[in-house]
Design a protein around this motif. Sequence first.
Motif, PDB file in Angstrom:
ATOM      1  N   TRP A 136      -7.418  -7.603  -0.621  1.00  0.00           N
ATOM      2  CA  TRP A 136      -7.484  -6.479  -1.542  1.00  0.00           C
ATOM      3  C   TRP A 136      -8.601  -6.688  -2.560  1.00  0.00           C
ATOM      4  O   TRP A 136      -9.340  -5.756  -2.899  1.00  0.00           O
ATOM      5  CB  TRP A 136      -6.136  -6.344  -2.241  1.00  0.00           C
ATOM      6  CG  TRP A 136      -5.979  -5.238  -3.229  1.00  0.00           C
ATOM      7  CD1 TRP A 136      -5.851  -5.365  -4.575  1.00  0.00           C
ATOM      8  CD2 TRP A 136      -5.890  -3.836  -2.953  1.00  0.00           C
ATOM      9  NE1 TRP A 136      -5.683  -4.132  -5.164  1.00  0.00           N
ATOM     10  CE2 TRP A 136      -5.708  -3.170  -4.186  1.00  0.00           C
ATOM     11  CE3 TRP A 136      -5.944  -3.078  -1.790  1.00  0.00           C
ATOM     12  CZ2 TRP A 136      -5.578  -1.789  -4.288  1.00  0.00           C
ATOM     13  CZ3 TRP A 136      -5.814  -1.690  -1.891  1.00  0.00           C
ATOM     14  CH2 TRP A 136      -5.639  -1.062  -3.119  1.00  0.00           C
TER      15      TRP A 136
ATOM     16  N   LEU B 257       0.833  -1.205   0.000  1.00  0.00           N
ATOM     17  CA  LEU B 257       0.000   0.000   0.000  1.00  0.00           C
ATOM     18  C   LEU B 257       0.865   1.252   0.000  1.00  0.00           C
ATOM     19  O   LEU B 257       0.590   2.204  -0.727  1.00  0.00           O
ATOM     20  CB  LEU B 257      -0.934  -0.007   1.203  1.00  0.00           C
ATOM     21  CG  LEU B 257      -1.938  -1.168   1.250  1.00  0.00           C
ATOM     22  CD1 LEU B 257      -2.737  -1.120   2.556  1.00  0.00           C
ATOM     23  CD2 LEU B 257      -2.868  -1.136   0.051  1.00  0.00           C
ATOM     24  N   SER B 258       1.892   1.277   0.842  1.00  0.00           N
ATOM     25  CA  SER B 258       2.815   2.420   0.892  1.00  0.00           C
ATOM     26  C   SER B 258       3.985   2.075   1.792  1.00  0.00           C
ATOM     27  O   SER B 258       3.949   1.084   2.532  1.00  0.00           O
ATOM     28  CB  SER B 258       2.116   3.686   1.417  1.00  0.00           C
ATOM     29  OG  SER B 258       1.800   3.544   2.791  1.00  0.00           O
TER      30      SER B 258
ATOM     31  N   ARG C  87      -5.404   3.129  -0.214  1.00  0.00           N
ATOM     32  CA  ARG C  87      -4.054   3.551  -0.620  1.00  0.00           C
ATOM     33  C   ARG C  87      -3.764   4.986  -0.170  1.00  0.00           C
ATOM     34  O   ARG C  87      -2.675   5.284   0.336  1.00  0.00           O
ATOM     35  CB  ARG C  87      -3.905   3.455  -2.137  1.00  0.00           C
ATOM     36  CG  ARG C  87      -3.601   2.070  -2.648  1.00  0.00           C
ATOM     37  CD  ARG C  87      -3.041   2.142  -4.058  1.00  0.00           C
ATOM     38  NE  ARG C  87      -2.868   0.844  -4.665  1.00  0.00           N
ATOM     39  CZ  ARG C  87      -1.803   0.061  -4.490  1.00  0.00           C
ATOM     40  NH1 ARG C  87      -0.828   0.457  -3.678  1.00  0.00           N
ATOM     41  NH2 ARG C  87      -1.727  -1.106  -5.099  1.00  0.00           N
TER      42      ARG C  87
END
Length: 324
Positions: free
Chosen positions: A239, A134-135, A251
């Motif tokens: 997801w 996601l990050s 996100r």
Amino acid sequence: MLIATWGFAAWVPAVRAEPVVLSLVHAAATTHPAHLAALQFARRVEERTQGQVRTEIFPASQLGSENELLQKVRLGAVDMDVSSMNYLIKYEKTFSVVVMPYLFDSYAHAHRVLDGPAMKWLAPLAEKQGFIILSNWEWGFRHLTNNKRPINGPDDVRGLKVRVPPVAELEATMESLGAQVSKVGFKELHQALSQGVVDGQENPLNVIYYNKLYEVQKHLALTRHVYYHTLHLMSAQSWAKLTPAEQLIVREESKAAGDGMRRKIIAEEEDLIAKMTAAGVKVTRPDPAPFRAATQRAREEIRRFAGDENVRTFLKMVDAERSP
């Protein structure tokens, strides 16, 4: 349906009989910035989806070790994890290049590489193994503490019994400095340090402080030997349960929470050093150049494991994002 507004996506709820409830696990203490970021993420996602996507948070490795948790995410038994990059190495050896010692000049340099070209390169590899990145979240440059002597150069590390996580790349880095590596579990580390089972350990400042490791250590050397960051990961199976609109919000809020965590960890480092100094810890700031030279063997070991082409690819990214 999404409508752009103020830089974010406005939410029109999906038609769903029951809200999606996601589990989010991490290893940090509840006082750590990672837990605060997780709380922010959960709150904002629930707000923006009008309660259609909720998150239950399980901190401090409540549901298992980091290796166990990552496997649960891969299998879809847990939805999300905030995991160190290195734990993905068992699934894809390419990730080991990120744990090479003395790669990055600064936090900003690391962020430019890892948020930019490295993310485009590594995220598809993670997805093939069942993980959605996601990050990037923060963890920090790693430093060395011990109870024997101040560390001013690589020779001062020689002979110290140092606890290292079960990460071959970190073990290689400490061994290249002459340390005797110990694999004490993190939950037992505070006691092991206090009883002299091991002389020292290596971790980012936030881990040393929030887990009170400094209380049982006399010396802290700001070696910055490896940059470490965490990944906010989601099971590919979980997801797929979200609508495209929900995925976008997840996100966006993951990145917002991670960016906040970064700012806090970086901004508080000198304050944490001051607090540990006030508690009696002796702090040294050794020249990194001799350490960089001494850890060349570790870089070569990582090169052999990850493969020459992978290392060359990543080092090009690192050099390209270096400030002139």
